[in-house]
Design a protein around this motif. Structure first.
Motif, PDB file in Angstrom:
ATOM      1  N   THR A  50      -5.068   2.260  -8.333  1.00 22.97           N
ATOM      2  CA  THR A  50      -4.647   3.620  -8.022  1.00 22.97           C
ATOM      3  C   THR A  50      -5.873   4.510  -7.921  1.00 22.97           C
ATOM      4  OG1 THR A  50      -3.194   5.434  -8.673  1.00 22.97           O
ATOM      5  CG2 THR A  50      -4.295   4.273 -10.450  1.00 22.97           C
ATOM      6  N   SER A  90       9.654   4.223  -0.534  1.00 20.34           N
ATOM      7  CA  SER A  90       9.043   5.470  -0.064  1.00 20.34           C
ATOM      8  C   SER A  90       9.861   6.651  -0.587  1.00 20.34           C
ATOM      9  CB  SER A  90       8.993   5.510   1.464  1.00 20.34           C
ATOM     10  OG  SER A  90       8.285   4.391   1.973  1.00 20.34           O
ATOM     11  N   VAL A 132       0.864  -1.179   0.000  1.00 18.65           N
ATOM     12  CA  VAL A 132       0.000   0.000   0.000  1.00 18.65           C
ATOM     13  C   VAL A 132       0.902   1.231   0.000  1.00 18.65           C
ATOM     14  CG1 VAL A 132      -1.831   1.263   1.193  1.00 18.65           C
ATOM     15  CG2 VAL A 132      -1.794  -1.247   1.246  1.00 18.65           C
ATOM     16  N   LEU A 133       0.681   2.128  -0.966  1.00 15.44           N
ATOM     17  CA  LEU A 133       1.552   3.290  -1.145  1.00 15.44           C
ATOM     18  C   LEU A 133       0.697   4.556  -1.196  1.00 15.44           C
ATOM     19  CD1 LEU A 133       4.648   3.768  -1.620  1.00 15.44           C
ATOM     20  CD2 LEU A 133       4.109   3.928  -4.048  1.00 15.44           C
ATOM     21  N   PRO A 134       0.332   5.115  -0.031  1.00 17.02           N
ATOM     22  CA  PRO A 134      -0.426   6.376  -0.041  1.00 17.02           C
ATOM     23  C   PRO A 134       0.498   7.561  -0.302  1.00 17.02           C
ATOM     24  CG  PRO A 134      -0.027   5.682   2.209  1.00 17.02           C
ATOM     25  CD  PRO A 134       0.545   4.599   1.325  1.00 17.02           C
ATOM     26  N   TYR A 135      -0.097   8.675  -0.757  1.00 15.92           N
ATOM     27  CA  TYR A 135       0.700   9.875  -1.003  1.00 15.92           C
ATOM     28  C   TYR A 135      -0.130  11.107  -0.669  1.00 15.92           C
ATOM     29  CZ  TYR A 135      -1.793  11.711  -5.048  1.00 15.92           C
ATOM     30  OH  TYR A 135      -2.740  12.279  -5.858  1.00 15.92           O
ATOM     31  N   VAL A 148      -3.735   6.981  -3.373  1.00 16.09           N
ATOM     32  CA  VAL A 148      -3.106   5.753  -2.906  1.00 16.09           C
ATOM     33  C   VAL A 148      -2.928   4.799  -4.079  1.00 16.09           C
ATOM     34  CG1 VAL A 148      -5.299   4.633  -2.323  1.00 16.09           C
ATOM     35  CG2 VAL A 148      -3.193   3.946  -1.145  1.00 16.09           C
ATOM     36  N   ASP A 149      -1.836   4.046  -4.043  1.00 18.70           N
ATOM     37  CA  ASP A 149      -1.604   2.924  -4.947  1.00 18.70           C
ATOM     38  C   ASP A 149      -1.583   1.652  -4.118  1.00 18.70           C
ATOM     39  OD1 ASP A 149      -1.328   4.611  -7.123  1.00 18.70           O
ATOM     40  OD2 ASP A 149       0.850   4.722  -6.954  1.00 18.70           O
ATOM     41  N   VAL A 150      -2.194   0.599  -4.642  1.00 17.64           N
ATOM     42  CA  VAL A 150      -2.236  -0.690  -3.950  1.00 17.64           C
ATOM     43  C   VAL A 150      -1.818  -1.773  -4.925  1.00 17.64           C
ATOM     44  CG1 VAL A 150      -3.653  -2.353  -2.700  1.00 17.64           C
ATOM     45  CG2 VAL A 150      -4.103   0.094  -2.434  1.00 17.64           C
ATOM     46  N   SER A 192       5.313  10.047  -0.590  1.00 19.21           N
ATOM     47  CA  SER A 192       4.668   8.733  -0.587  1.00 19.21           C
ATOM     48  C   SER A 192       5.368   7.844   0.433  1.00 19.21           C
ATOM     49  CB  SER A 192       4.725   8.087  -1.973  1.00 19.21           C
ATOM     50  OG  SER A 192       6.062   7.826  -2.350  1.00 19.21           O
TER      51      SER A 192
END
Length: 837
Positions: free
Chosen positions: A277, A791, A238-241, A262-264, A834
């Motif tokens: 995304t 990150s 999980v990559l939130p920004y 967010v990207d998942v 991110s």
């Protein structure tokens, strides 16, 4: 150009050489060792686990002397545990002080000592991943498809480090198993390959023999064995920004904004992954190159946005890219005119021999108040952009309808030599709003489209012989009820269908003879552009390209001479000849890896269906002769240079200054320190091509002008690498020029007419002079810090500026960027953070 003159010795050079073994010799593979104590990724290989691991050291030279013994020894060790694959490479070097270890930006390796690890975890002998690290610790990765095609746009989250010592240097890689797709089995057997590049000697060393004249890569990999009791991981990333941005248009009010998204990434099965995304932001992506396009053909711009770069390689056509594009999916259609609200993609293998990919994306935007209304500084909830906060005056005055893009592809390997596939794509407007140019037309609805392709590819065991074909079809949805005219006069109505066909193949490897051929057909009503990229329609093309190639000939790593011939004609039943082209080509690669190529040719019997827009007439174009030479010096030097010079001369027209054209591009890269790199390129363009269309009257009177275009460009790139994870990059491009019309012509032509150059009647200018001057400037500054694995912090400044237009004022015919400082401009500052969970 030092070695290029040797190409003229074709008789001696073309003598047949020794045939290469198509299957290649048998080689022993790699052995992996399970470890209970994961090594520390620092590039030193000093843990006990590395000392216990089996050693592979049987490398072979492929450049500059194929099959010669390597000048330096290389050792490879492989470890693994339940979550990672570890690769250690010891690169011995008798001159450790001469090891070239410059730093570079992630995925932009400078010319240096490099190790590349390639993994075919599915063992399908067609696809794989590449993980590279240079002696300075810079990382890069890529994806391989169709055995030899490399996509450097793929990005994965993995670790790598390097260390230089008195024995040479070493590289250490940790590759998470979640990046690799593999079936459940008691023991895994993967394809595995290691390549070492020595910048000082220009040697390329391979862990399995790879003759350069063979069109194969993944299919030649050795095996990585002894991977036992591995279970495909089901990990989720999980990559939130959050992104904060401030934009000012000229002297207007400040436009602050904020976005969250967010990207998942999730592994659904061992071979199938899902990526999602929501409200993605691509503010760190470099602006497109500024170009002058004198044609009616759309230019192709490469995709740079991370979400679209990964996992969509299955949509790439199987046929040769020398044919006009009939691509079903061109991701640049999504999210540039309207923001990308969200997207999801599914990709992977459903069985051992069947791969699938599905992409669904929604673009949508909100309109602000018109220019005549009071300034709107309020911040309100936006139904079509719920994760974007900004004052109302930053919104555009008008937006198109929200649209859903859906594309899917299936590829099946029916045998070791054959691949078949099919794909579909749809662009579906979510509201019936018309585009601005069609809004007043009766019965208009929002435009969309549907398309499908079937394709296949055959390859010989060696990869030398290939054959590929693609059949395309499309259906138009929406638009004006009465249809709309295309540039060639074709009326495209809702419900119209079109078709296309492309076939390519030949002998693409081996010595001394090679042969490529291709045929492309694009019907007048084929329309893949709602979702894909199709620059031409109403055209057929046939090309043949025989070539003589010699590898390692008289001390030269590669020399080639060939002929390229092609014929184009219309596909509308008239079979109008559109052009015949023939050119002779030569190229040479020198032992220091510098390279040069030249070609000369003639194009004649030209007619253009698209110049007189919407009139349905064919305009004769002048024949021309042309020639070009390009040369690139040794890229491993502190200063490397490249030059491209092109010139042509029109035939069958009055001898005037506009009958010749030139394009010159000069560039250089200077690396005074491992941490610094400066690139500067200069260009000059003169794209003369005879009279150009200006306008037409309802009575069929067409006006033309003798266009004299001149453009110059300056591009500067500066890279400062503070560490492999902290870089500062600056990019600036200045583009300026003018178009002057010296004479004017007119001719009457009804739809279906063929207009010759002799039919044009010179007339005095009436009305406003269409001459123009333009200048533009783009500046991007990007600070990138990968503060933790996966990150990233970005700080981005961007400025775009265009010259001031002065209606009614005389045009200045100068290459200087006059009026640029007084023109409209936009400044933007963005901070984006991110964090990988």
């Amino acid at each position: 150009m030092r070695g290029l003159a040797l190409v003229l010795a074709v008789v001696a050079w073309a003598a047949p050489g020794q045939a290469q073994d198509a299957e290649g010799p048998e080689v022993e593979g790699f052995e992996a060792l399970r470890t209970r104590e994961p090594p520390r990724v620092d590039g030193r290989l000093d843990e006990e686990a590395w000392r216990q691991a089996p050693v592979f050291d049987r490398f072979h030279q492929s450049f500059p002397e194929p099959s010669a013994a390597p000048s330096e020894r290389t050792e490879v060790r492989v470890l693994y545990d339940d979550g990672n694959l570890y690769v250690g490479v010891r690169c011995f070097d008798g001159q450790p002080a001469a090891i070239r270890a410059p730093l570079g930006r992630r995925d932009e390796l400078p010319m240096s000592d490099v190790v590349r690890v390639m993994v075919d975890s599915l063992r399908d002998r067609r696809s794989g991943l590449v993980f590279a690290v240079n002696a300075g610790g810079t990382l890069a990765d890529a994806r391989i498809t169709q055995d030899t095609r490399t996509d450097t746009a793929w990005d994965g989250i993995w670790e790598g480090a390097s260390s230089v010592d008195g024995l040479g240097w070493s590289a250490e890689l940790r590759i998470p198993l979640r990046l690799l797709r593999f079936p459940e089995a008691g023991e895994q057997r993967w394809g595995f390959h290691v390549r070492r590049e020595l910048a000082r000697t220009h040697e390329i060393l391979e862990s399995v023999p790879l003759p350069r004249d063979v069109n194969a890569l993944v299919s030649r990999f050795a095996e990585l064995r002894a991977l036992k009791e591995l279970r495909p991981p089901r990990q989720m990333l999980v990559l939130p920004y959050v992104a904060l941005r401030s934009v000012r248009e000229g002297v207007g009010p400040l436009g602050p904004s904020a976005d969250v998204g967010v990207d998942v990434q999730a592994g659904l099965t061992s071979n199938l992954s899902l990526t999602l995304t929501v409200n993605p932001d691509f503010g760190q992506v470099e602006a497109d190159q500024l170009l002058y396009n004198p044609t009616r053909v759309e230019l192709y711009f490469p995709e740079k946005r991370p979400f679209f770069l990964d996992g969509l390689e299955l949509f790439e056509p199987l046929v040769d890219d020398s044919l006009p594009e009939q691509s079903l999916l061109y991701s640049r259609r999504m999210g540039l005119e309207l923001p990308l609200l969200g997207a999801v993609k599914l990709s992977g293998s459903v069985t051992e021999n069947v791969q699938v990919a599905v992409l669904d994306a929604v673009v949508a935007g909100e309109a602000g108040r018109g220019e005549e209304e009071p300034l709107d500084t309020s911040v309100r909830f936006l139904p079509w952009r719920p994760l974007h906060l900004a004052p109302g005056h930053t919104l555009p005055g008008r937006v198109g309808p929200p649209t859903n893009f859906l594309a899917g592809v299936v590829r099946a390997r029916v045998s070791e030599a054959a691949t078949v596939g099919g794909s579909v794509a749809l662009a579906t407007p979510l509201r019936p709003d018309c585009e601005p140019e069609d809004a007043e037309l009766e019965g208009c609805t929002a435009r969309g489209g549907q398309a499908a392709t079937l394709d296949m590819a055959l390859r010989s065991d060696s990869g030398d012989y290939v054959l590929a074909a693609q059949l395309s079809g499309s259906r138009v949805t929406g638009g004006p009820a009465g249809g709309r005219l295309l540039a060639d006069g074709t009326l495209l109505r809702p419900g119209d269908m079109g078709y296309g066909l492309r076939v390519s193949g030949g002998k693409e490897g081996g010595e001394p003879w090679r042969l490529r051929f291709g045929y492309g057909l694009t019907s007048p009503r084929l329309n893949l552009n709602p979702t894909g990229f199709q620059p031409m329609h109403n055209e057929q093309l046939l090309l043949v390209n025989p070539e003589l190639v010699r590898i390692d000939w008289n001390g030269l790593p590669e020399v080639a001479v060939g002929v390229h011939a092609q014929q184009r004609w219309s596909a509308d039943g008239r079979h109008l000849p559109l052009g015949t082209r023939a050119q002779v080509e030569a190229r040479v690669v020198l032992p220091d890896s510098s390279a040069g190529d030249c070609y000369v040719g003639l194009e004649t019997a030209r007619q253009d269906l698209f110049e007189v827009v919407g009139a349905g007439v064919a305009l004769q174009r002048p024949s021309f002769v042309f020639g070009s030479c390009a040369y690139t010096t040794d890229l491993s030097r502190p200063l490397s240079l490249e030059a491209v010079v092109y010139a042509d001369r029109l035939m069958g027209v009055p001898v005037r200054h506009w009958s010749t054209g030139q394009n010159v591009s000069l560039g250089g890269t200077w690396r005074p320190l491992p941490q610094l790199s400066t690139s500067l390129s200069l260009s000059f363009e003169n794209a003369s091509d005879g009279p150009r269309w200006l306008d037409s009257s309802p009575e069929g009177l067409h006006r033309f002008g003798e266009l004299v275009p001149r453009f110059v460009g300056v591009t500067l790139r500066q890279l400062v690498v503070l560490s492999p994870t902290l870089t500062l990059q600056a990019h600036a491009q200045l583009y300026s020029g003018y178009g002057r019309y010296d004479r004017f012509f007119e001719v009457v032509g009804e739809p279906g007419a063929r207009l010759g150059l002799a039919d044009l009647r010179e007339v005095p200018l009436t009305g406003e002079d269409p001459a123009f001057h333009t200048a533009a400037l783009n500046i991007n500054l990007v600070l990138r810090w990968e503060y933790a694995l996966g990150s990233t912090l970005f700080v981005v400044y961007a400025r775009s500026q265009e010259s001031l237009a002065r209606p009614g004022a005389p045009v200045s015919f100068t290459l200087l960027p006059e009026g640029l400082l007084e023109g409209s401009h936009s400044d933007a500052l963005m901070v984006k953070l991110s964090y990988a969970l």
